[in-house]
Design an enzyme around this catalytic site. Structure first.
Site, short mmCIF file in Angstrom:
data_model
loop_
_atom_site.label_atom_id
_atom_site.label_comp_id
_atom_site.label_asym_id
_atom_site.label_seq_id
_atom_site.Cartn_x
_atom_site.Cartn_y
_atom_site.Cartn_z
N HIS A 61 -36.11 40.28 -32.79
CA HIS A 61 -35.62 39.66 -33.88
C HIS A 61 -33.98 39.56 -34.06
O HIS A 61 -33.43 40.32 -33.18
CB HIS A 61 -36.02 40.19 -35.28
CG HIS A 61 -37.40 40.40 -35.63
ND1 HIS A 61 -38.18 40.19 -36.85
CD2 HIS A 61 -38.44 39.90 -34.94
CE1 HIS A 61 -39.22 40.09 -36.89
NE2 HIS A 61 -39.68 39.94 -35.89
N GLU B 250 -31.80 39.98 -36.09
CA GLU B 250 -31.22 41.25 -36.53
C GLU B 250 -31.26 42.46 -35.70
O GLU B 250 -30.05 43.20 -35.59
CB GLU B 250 -31.65 41.63 -37.96
CG GLU B 250 -31.69 40.64 -39.08
CD GLU B 250 -32.99 39.80 -38.92
OE1 GLU B 250 -33.41 39.32 -40.15
OE2 GLU B 250 -33.61 39.41 -37.92
N CYS C 244 -37.19 40.98 -42.58
CA CYS C 244 -38.57 41.62 -42.55
C CYS C 244 -38.57 43.00 -42.74
O CYS C 244 -37.53 43.72 -42.64
CB CYS C 244 -39.51 41.26 -41.30
SG CYS C 244 -38.82 42.15 -39.75
N CYS D 158 -36.69 44.70 -39.95
CA CYS D 158 -35.48 44.69 -39.74
C CYS D 158 -34.62 45.27 -40.82
O CYS D 158 -33.49 45.79 -40.65
CB CYS D 158 -34.86 43.08 -39.72
SG CYS D 158 -35.53 42.45 -38.04
#
Length: 147
Positions: free
Chosen positions: A47, A49, A77, A80
């Site tokens: 992801h 992040e 999410c 993260c």
């Protein structure tokens, strides 16, 4: 946030969900940036992040990001949000809420959870409309191509 939106666009063009992230240090200098790379890297943890956190840690030679702000186009999410707390991030700024998997405000609130050992200041809704529109357009295009 505008740079994060540009990174998100690059992710979308490469076939990944369009999410971009930029980490800025206490002096306002961008020290790390990333876009979603799950599809390209065949990595469920890639992801934006997470990739930006890793890069910032390498730049600072420290995993404590207490003096940093993360700008990301979509509410993080659970994975993260947990990583942001563990990194002791100084501040989170995000664009669009994620009503399905948001773990900062929409579905869960990991930063303010009793299990969190760090309180993360959060500002949501920054450039929300272009962030949300970018995601909606990308998913609409994907649905159109698969139908």
């Amino acid at each position: 946030m505008e740079r994060a939106i540009a990174l998100a666009r690059m992710a979308g063009e490469a076939g990944d969900v369009p999410v971009g992230a930029v980490i800025v240090d206490a002096n306002g200098r961008a020290i790390a940036e990333a876009e979603n790379r799950r599809e390209r890297d065949h990595d469920p943890t890639a992801h934006a992040e997470i990739l930006a956190l890793r890069a910032a840690g390498r730049v600072l030679n420290d995993w404590h990001l207490t003096q940093c702000t993360l700008y990301v186009t979509l509410e993080p999410c659970p994975m993260c949000a947990g990583a942001l707390v563990l990194a002791r991030l100084g501040q989170l700024v995000y664009g669009a809420d994620d009503p399905k998997a948001g773990a900062v405000r929409s579905v869960l609130n990991i930063p303010d959870s009793d299990c969190s050992n760090h309180r993360l200041p959060v500002m949501g809704g920054v450039l929300e409309v272009p962030c949300r529109q970018q995601l909606q357009d990308w998913f609409a295009q994907r649905r159109h191509h698969t139908s």
